[in-house]
Design a protein around this motif. Structure first.
Motif, PDB file in Angstrom:
ATOM      1  N   PHE B  84       5.417   5.648 -55.369  1.00 32.42           N
ATOM      2  CA  PHE B  84       6.693   5.248 -54.601  1.00 32.42           C
ATOM      3  C   PHE B  84       6.484   4.179 -53.850  1.00 32.42           C
ATOM      4  O   PHE B  84       5.421   3.861 -53.368  1.00 32.42           O
ATOM      5  CB  PHE B  84       6.949   6.552 -53.589  1.00 32.42           C
ATOM      6  CG  PHE B  84       8.250   6.617 -53.097  1.00 32.42           C
ATOM      7  CD1 PHE B  84       9.176   7.639 -53.671  1.00 32.42           C
ATOM      8  CD2 PHE B  84       8.632   5.772 -52.049  1.00 32.42           C
ATOM      9  CE1 PHE B  84      10.491   7.869 -53.152  1.00 32.42           C
ATOM     10  CE2 PHE B  84       9.970   6.095 -51.682  1.00 32.42           C
ATOM     11  CZ  PHE B  84      10.849   6.754 -52.091  1.00 32.42           C
ATOM     12  N   PHE B  86       8.234   1.870 -51.346  1.00 30.69           N
ATOM     13  CA  PHE B  86       9.312   2.066 -49.859  1.00 30.69           C
ATOM     14  C   PHE B  86      10.087   0.911 -49.692  1.00 30.69           C
ATOM     15  O   PHE B  86       9.770  -0.365 -49.947  1.00 30.69           O
ATOM     16  CB  PHE B  86       8.452   2.312 -48.706  1.00 30.69           C
ATOM     17  CG  PHE B  86       7.923   3.815 -48.629  1.00 30.69           C
ATOM     18  CD1 PHE B  86       8.497   4.867 -48.289  1.00 30.69           C
ATOM     19  CD2 PHE B  86       6.696   3.811 -49.476  1.00 30.69           C
ATOM     20  CE1 PHE B  86       8.045   6.106 -48.336  1.00 30.69           C
ATOM     21  CE2 PHE B  86       6.090   5.025 -49.444  1.00 30.69           C
ATOM     22  CZ  PHE B  86       6.519   5.896 -48.812  1.00 30.69           C
ATOM     23  N   ASN B  88      10.974  -0.306 -46.652  1.00 30.99           N
ATOM     24  CA  ASN B  88      10.371  -0.988 -45.638  1.00 30.99           C
ATOM     25  C   ASN B  88       8.746  -1.282 -45.890  1.00 30.99           C
ATOM     26  O   ASN B  88       7.986  -0.912 -44.925  1.00 30.99           O
ATOM     27  CB  ASN B  88      10.761  -0.599 -44.156  1.00 30.99           C
ATOM     28  CG  ASN B  88      10.793   0.867 -44.157  1.00 30.99           C
ATOM     29  OD1 ASN B  88      10.480   1.600 -45.340  1.00 30.99           O
ATOM     30  ND2 ASN B  88      11.474   1.407 -43.010  1.00 30.99           N
ATOM     31  N   GLY B  90       6.087   0.572 -46.135  1.00 33.40           N
ATOM     32  CA  GLY B  90       5.275   1.592 -45.677  1.00 33.40           C
ATOM     33  C   GLY B  90       3.748   1.375 -46.073  1.00 33.40           C
ATOM     34  O   GLY B  90       3.040   2.176 -46.349  1.00 33.40           O
ATOM     35  N   LEU B  91       3.247   0.047 -45.670  1.00 36.73           N
ATOM     36  CA  LEU B  91       1.834  -0.068 -45.888  1.00 36.73           C
ATOM     37  C   LEU B  91       1.101   0.292 -44.494  1.00 36.73           C
ATOM     38  O   LEU B  91       1.835   0.461 -43.479  1.00 36.73           O
ATOM     39  CB  LEU B  91       1.643  -1.705 -45.898  1.00 36.73           C
ATOM     40  CG  LEU B  91       2.062  -2.384 -47.235  1.00 36.73           C
ATOM     41  CD1 LEU B  91       1.792  -3.680 -47.277  1.00 36.73           C
ATOM     42  CD2 LEU B  91       1.508  -1.475 -48.545  1.00 36.73           C
ATOM     43  N   PHE B  92      -0.083   1.192 -44.692  1.00 37.87           N
ATOM     44  CA  PHE B  92      -0.869   1.673 -43.834  1.00 37.87           C
ATOM     45  C   PHE B  92      -1.081   0.656 -42.670  1.00 37.87           C
ATOM     46  O   PHE B  92      -1.977  -0.424 -43.135  1.00 37.87           O
ATOM     47  CB  PHE B  92      -2.113   2.253 -44.110  1.00 37.87           C
ATOM     48  CG  PHE B  92      -1.528   3.398 -45.253  1.00 37.87           C
ATOM     49  CD1 PHE B  92      -0.723   4.557 -44.849  1.00 37.87           C
ATOM     50  CD2 PHE B  92      -2.336   3.477 -46.285  1.00 37.87           C
ATOM     51  CE1 PHE B  92      -0.434   5.488 -46.087  1.00 37.87           C
ATOM     52  CE2 PHE B  92      -2.260   4.467 -47.558  1.00 37.87           C
ATOM     53  CZ  PHE B  92      -1.144   5.473 -47.105  1.00 37.87           C
ATOM     54  N   ALA B  93      -0.673   0.428 -41.708  1.00 39.68           N
ATOM     55  CA  ALA B  93      -0.765  -0.564 -40.606  1.00 39.68           C
ATOM     56  C   ALA B  93      -1.910  -0.768 -40.425  1.00 39.68           C
ATOM     57  O   ALA B  93      -2.508  -1.882 -39.701  1.00 39.68           O
ATOM     58  CB  ALA B  93       0.441  -0.230 -39.435  1.00 39.68           C
ATOM     59  N   HIS B  94      -2.885   0.277 -40.260  1.00 41.54           N
ATOM     60  CA  HIS B  94      -4.223  -0.087 -39.674  1.00 41.54           C
ATOM     61  C   HIS B  94      -5.256  -0.362 -40.749  1.00 41.54           C
ATOM     62  O   HIS B  94      -6.494  -0.126 -40.620  1.00 41.54           O
ATOM     63  CB  HIS B  94      -4.734   1.365 -38.905  1.00 41.54           C
ATOM     64  CG  HIS B  94      -4.841   2.674 -39.803  1.00 41.54           C
ATOM     65  ND1 HIS B  94      -3.809   2.973 -40.635  1.00 41.54           N
ATOM     66  CD2 HIS B  94      -5.801   3.564 -40.009  1.00 41.54           C
ATOM     67  CE1 HIS B  94      -4.004   3.968 -41.352  1.00 41.54           C
ATOM     68  NE2 HIS B  94      -5.369   4.315 -40.880  1.00 41.54           N
ATOM     69  N   LYS B  95      -4.841  -0.513 -41.923  1.00 46.08           N
ATOM     70  CA  LYS B  95      -5.705  -0.885 -42.885  1.00 46.08           C
ATOM     71  C   LYS B  95      -5.358  -2.088 -43.676  1.00 46.08           C
ATOM     72  O   LYS B  95      -4.181  -2.568 -43.696  1.00 46.08           O
ATOM     73  CB  LYS B  95      -5.630   0.248 -44.039  1.00 46.08           C
ATOM     74  CG  LYS B  95      -6.217   1.594 -43.604  1.00 46.08           C
ATOM     75  CD  LYS B  95      -6.250   2.647 -44.695  1.00 46.08           C
ATOM     76  CE  LYS B  95      -6.749   4.091 -44.095  1.00 46.08           C
ATOM     77  NZ  LYS B  95      -8.119   3.944 -43.721  1.00 46.08           N
ATOM     78  N   GLU B 103      -7.185   3.351 -50.981  1.00 43.07           N
ATOM     79  CA  GLU B 103      -7.061   4.640 -50.331  1.00 43.07           C
ATOM     80  C   GLU B 103      -6.783   5.830 -50.971  1.00 43.07           C
ATOM     81  O   GLU B 103      -7.420   6.974 -50.975  1.00 43.07           O
ATOM     82  CB  GLU B 103      -5.900   4.527 -49.216  1.00 43.07           C
ATOM     83  CG  GLU B 103      -5.691   5.945 -48.170  1.00 43.07           C
ATOM     84  CD  GLU B 103      -6.953   5.946 -47.203  1.00 43.07           C
ATOM     85  OE1 GLU B 103      -7.739   5.034 -46.976  1.00 43.07           O
ATOM     86  OE2 GLU B 103      -6.883   7.190 -46.614  1.00 43.07           O
ATOM     87  N   TYR B 136      -4.331  -7.880 -42.784  1.00 46.85           N
ATOM     88  CA  TYR B 136      -3.657  -6.695 -42.440  1.00 46.85           C
ATOM     89  C   TYR B 136      -2.132  -6.903 -42.872  1.00 46.85           C
ATOM     90  O   TYR B 136      -1.630  -8.075 -42.747  1.00 46.85           O
ATOM     91  CB  TYR B 136      -3.993  -6.234 -40.743  1.00 46.85           C
ATOM     92  CG  TYR B 136      -5.318  -5.641 -40.436  1.00 46.85           C
ATOM     93  CD1 TYR B 136      -5.505  -4.462 -40.601  1.00 46.85           C
ATOM     94  CD2 TYR B 136      -6.317  -6.524 -40.351  1.00 46.85           C
ATOM     95  CE1 TYR B 136      -6.619  -3.882 -40.677  1.00 46.85           C
ATOM     96  CE2 TYR B 136      -7.595  -6.115 -40.047  1.00 46.85           C
ATOM     97  CZ  TYR B 136      -7.724  -4.730 -40.152  1.00 46.85           C
ATOM     98  OH  TYR B 136      -9.017  -4.022 -39.900  1.00 46.85           O
ATOM     99  N   SER B 138       0.378  -6.616 -40.811  1.00 48.35           N
ATOM    100  CA  SER B 138       1.382  -7.379 -40.053  1.00 48.35           C
ATOM    101  C   SER B 138       1.103  -8.834 -40.176  1.00 48.35           C
ATOM    102  O   SER B 138       1.817  -9.547 -39.581  1.00 48.35           O
ATOM    103  CB  SER B 138       0.810  -6.841 -38.473  1.00 48.35           C
ATOM    104  OG  SER B 138      -0.441  -6.984 -38.366  1.00 48.35           O
ATOM    105  N   GLN B 139       0.086  -9.208 -40.700  1.00 48.46           N
ATOM    106  CA  GLN B 139      -0.094 -10.730 -40.990  1.00 48.46           C
ATOM    107  C   GLN B 139       0.728 -11.206 -42.236  1.00 48.46           C
ATOM    108  O   GLN B 139       0.285 -12.426 -42.394  1.00 48.46           O
ATOM    109  CB  GLN B 139      -1.624 -11.067 -41.130  1.00 48.46           C
ATOM    110  CG  GLN B 139      -2.572 -10.763 -39.859  1.00 48.46           C
ATOM    111  CD  GLN B 139      -3.922 -10.368 -39.968  1.00 48.46           C
ATOM    112  OE1 GLN B 139      -4.461 -10.031 -40.976  1.00 48.46           O
ATOM    113  NE2 GLN B 139      -4.704 -10.783 -39.012  1.00 48.46           N
ATOM    114  N   ARG B 152      -0.337  -0.647 -54.631  1.00 50.57           N
ATOM    115  CA  ARG B 152      -0.769   0.551 -54.114  1.00 50.57           C
ATOM    116  C   ARG B 152      -0.333   1.639 -55.252  1.00 50.57           C
ATOM    117  O   ARG B 152      -1.080   2.485 -55.543  1.00 50.57           O
ATOM    118  CB  ARG B 152      -0.347   0.685 -52.900  1.00 50.57           C
ATOM    119  CG  ARG B 152      -0.884   2.120 -52.276  1.00 50.57           C
ATOM    120  CD  ARG B 152      -0.903   2.181 -50.775  1.00 50.57           C
ATOM    121  NE  ARG B 152       0.758   2.501 -50.696  1.00 50.57           N
ATOM    122  CZ  ARG B 152       1.307   2.420 -49.245  1.00 50.57           C
ATOM    123  NH1 ARG B 152       0.683   2.507 -48.278  1.00 50.57           N
ATOM    124  NH2 ARG B 152       2.568   2.705 -49.195  1.00 50.57           N
TER     125      ARG B 152
END
Lengths: 236, 250, 237
Positions: B84, B86, B88, B90-95, B103, B136, B138-139, B152
């Motif tokens: 799937f 997404f 927006n 939907g990446l894991f923000a902490h990884k 993952e 990350y 956010s970067q 992914r």
């Protein structure tokens, strides 16, 4: 001023007062440890929205938030032996009336933390965007895997600053325990005062220790926060 | 092959899907079009059980799953055999980028770390994101994030990949690079269902276009048929609003 | 020993009789602290020389001081120094006639002002700079811009936090019991001293606090609903 506050007496009293700091820290440690565990259950149960349990937990949290800790400590101190006294005496041979007052203090703070930290954790968990869980599901993770690997680590980061503030609050709340006869920082200052007739120096010592240690804890949590946000820039 | 029959879904009183049936063959690339609120995203999310449809059935490989009360095992089966992407990201923000792709390989497919990393790096290379593997989310720019989102999904080698408006959250200048990556994935012959507003992409890539409106499938057919010879008035109206007139005339 | 309903009832009546003491202490402290806290925050926001540095150090340190410690300290200072100070100022009221609640006011106002000032500082950060400029642009002075534009916009930002502060303050006011002020808890214990029915007394006190706390929550909820109007219009329009 010299009549009221003597530096000499202060220097004499300070080490005696600070030698009781471990009593306060002991209370903080056990209350936070067990309170955190209780809070995780409270948060997870509240998020599950089970009808009756959810209502009861709401009532519990409201009571803990709405009543003074000192009153809660007193209710624990007088109430627990009355409610559970016979059970404990018959089952385990423990006379609850003989227990150290510090135990009841800790029980009260643990119950208090279950509510306060529980709400912090719940808020942190719900702050993680839904798409994060969906992304976990979409790659075939189970519900438990998604919760543990995706939601919790992100919620943890949100909760840390609040947890720090709460922990400092618990440390400051230990200033109430002398009311139940626990000889902590204030308890020690009070007894020294009663014996020597000079109380101000002991209280000033206690005040300075509280301020210094609170600032120390605050600094430590700021450091942890900074470490945690290390690789990551704030979410856009 | 994936076949949905009689899918219904309501949010409160609002009926979002009214008896929808679609069929997608192996290796087929199907684009679902429709105005917002047509139910296309809900339909796509239902396949992966990110949304729980109220009724209907789904046939996938040799499995028949009832939407009304799907078994946990079947939900997991669907999710493990479909990818799937997404809207927006939907990446894991902490990884990191690499961890995001690894993952599922490690935790779900139980591959060794080394093998997972090898696969992840290969896939990231294909979407042009290998250099950013330690960043990350956010970067990254939106377009970069979405390429990682695609990587992914692709890395898990699903039988079907579901794309939910993969470019609609992107700045216009980043749409192109993302569509190029999706086209590249399409060429590998994997089955794809794509919900999008990108007409030229649909025309280039889709084997079949499904037009939905008001919770039903209005019509479906080859892109050429749908875009230039729509049978239904509703389709015509929708297309006239989206495709610039001159392109429509050609 | 068991729970006696009649003792509990007596304690409840007694606690309710002293509820006005707690409510008054909480309300006055809250209002005064709101004003002082806002002043401190504003001074720090505008970086007024000397004053802002003094407040920065004072607030940071003072937030580390538990209310109970402050109370006991001020109380003992008061007890030791009162006679001499009264002498200098020609006050003839003996110390036994002075209500210790004034120490309670002092300690609670100081602590609450500090924590309120931190919240207000946070609220300043939540306000767009353009709002200041808009105030100046229509010819308002600094002070008028603050009172007519900035402070009103802070209200909805502050309300949820202030509600928590108010409940916190209500609970903190309980600590004045340690300097022999009779408030809800000590009031509830008056009958208990006769019958050793402490549990009943404390439960009665808890109940009264709880009720007042719920009252504050209801008021806070209503206030939040009204004050956020301008935010909601932005959101939907």
């Amino acid at each position: 001023m010299g009549n009221y506050f003597s530096l000499e007496r202060f220097i004499h009293v300070f080490p005696k007062v600070i030698s009781s700091l471990p009593v306060n820290l002991h209370i903080v440690f056990w209350s936070m440890l067990l309170g955190t565990i209780l809070a995780v259950f409270v948060a997870v149960l509240r998020l599950q929205r089970v009808p009756v349990i959810s209502g009861l937990l709401g009532l519990y949290i409201s009571f803990m938030r709405g009543t003074p800790l000192l009153v809660q400590m007193m209710i624990a101190f007088y109430g627990i032996p009355i409610v559970l006294g016979t059970v404990f005496l018959n089952l385990f041979g423990i006379n609850l009336n003989r227990l150290e007052p510090v135990i009841f203090v800790e029980i009260a703070i643990i119950l208090n933390e279950g509510a306060f930290l529980g709400e912090i954790f719940r808020g942190a968990i719900t702050s993680v965007p839904a798409v994060q869980s969906e992304a976990g599901y979409s790659i075939g993770m189970t519900g438990a895997q998604t919760f543990v690997r995706i939601v919790l680590p992100q919620a943890f980061k949100v909760a840390i600053p609040h947890y720090g503030v709460d922990l400092i609050g618990v440390f400051q709340n230990t200033s109430l325990v002398f009311m139940l006869g626990v000889v902590d920082l204030l308890g020690r200052a009070k007894t020294i005062g009663a014996a020597s007739g000079h109380t101000i120096e002991g209280y000033v010592a206690a005040a300075l220790i509280y301020i210094a240690f609170s600032l120390l804890l605050k600094g430590a949590f700021l450091l942890i926060e900074k470490k945690l946000s290390g690789g990551e820039i704030k979410l856009v | 092959m994936i076949e949905l029959t009689g899918v219904k879904k309501s949010f409160g009183k609002q009926e979002v899907l009214k008896d929808v049936s679609i069929k997608v063959d192996d290796g087929e690339v199907v684009v679902i079009l429709g105005p917002s609120g047509s139910g296309k995203t809900t339909l796509l999310r239902s396949i992966n059980f990110l949304e729980k449809a109220d009724s209907g059935t789904m046939k996938f490989s040799d499995k028949i799953i009832n939407f009304k009360n799907p078994k946990k095992k079947d939900i997991l089966y669907m999710r493990r055999h479909t990818g799937f992407v997404f809207q927006n990201y939907g990446l894991f923000a902490h990884k990191t980028v690499l961890q995001n792709v690894m993952e599922g390989l490690v935790q779900v497919q139980k591959k060794s770390k080394q093998e997972a990393q090898q696969i992840a790096e290969e896939v990231l290379q294909n979407v042009g994101m290998l250099e950013k593997k330690d960043s990350y989310p956010s970067q990254l720019s939106g377009g970069q994030q979405q390429r990682v989102g695609i990587a992914r999904a692709v890395a898990l080698k699903p039988e079907v990949i579901l794309f939910d408006e993969p470019t609609s959250a992107l700045d216009p200048e980043l749409v192109g690079e993302t569509l190029e990556v999706i086209k590249k994935v399409a060429k590998t012959g994997i089955t794809m269902i794509v919900v999008t507003h990108e007409m030229s992409f649909a025309e280039d890539v889709a084997d079949r276009v499904i037009f939905m409106d008001g919770g039903v499938v209005v019509e479906e057919g080859k892109p050429g048929e749908i875009f230039y010879k729509p049978k239904e008035e509703r389709t015509r109206q929708f297309l006239s609003r989206i495709i610039p007139q001159d392109a429509y005339v050609i | 020993m068991s729970f006696s309903v009649s003792s509990f009832w007596e304690s409840l009546v007694s606690a309710l009789a002293y509820a006005p003491v707690t409510i008054k202490l909480t309300a006055i402290t809250f209002v005064v602290s709101l004003v002082l806290g806002t002043i401190i925050a504003t001074i720090r926001y505008y970086k007024v020389p000397v004053l802002s540095q003094i407040f920065a150090v004072f607030v940071t340190a003072y937030l580390g001081l538990p209310t109970m410690v402050a109370l006991l300290l001020y109380n003992i200072i008061f007890m030791t120094c009162y006679a001499d100070v009264a002498n200098v100022l020609h006050i003839t009221v003996p110390i036994s006639e002075v209500d210790p609640i004034i120490i309670g006011y002092f300690a609670l106002i100081l602590g609450t002002s500090c924590s309120v000032s931190e919240s207000v500082r946070g609220a300043f950060r939540g306000i767009d700079k353009v709002q200041f400029e808009a105030g100046y642009s229509i010819g308002l002075g600094k002070f008028k811009t603050l009172t007519r534009v900035i402070y009103p916009q802070m209200v909805p930002i502050l309300l949820p936090g202030l509600q928590n502060s108010l409940i916190g303050l209500l609970k903190a006011s309980n600590l004045v019991s340690a300097i022999s002020v009779i408030e809800i808890m000590t009031g509830a214990l008056l009958p208990s001293l006769l019958y050793y029915s402490y549990l009943e007394g404390y439960v009665a006190a808890a109940l009264v606090y709880w009720l007042i706390g719920i009252g504050i929550e209801v008021i806070g909820y209503l206030a939040e609903k009204n004050s956020g109007k301008y935010l909601k219009q932005v959101a939907t329009g």
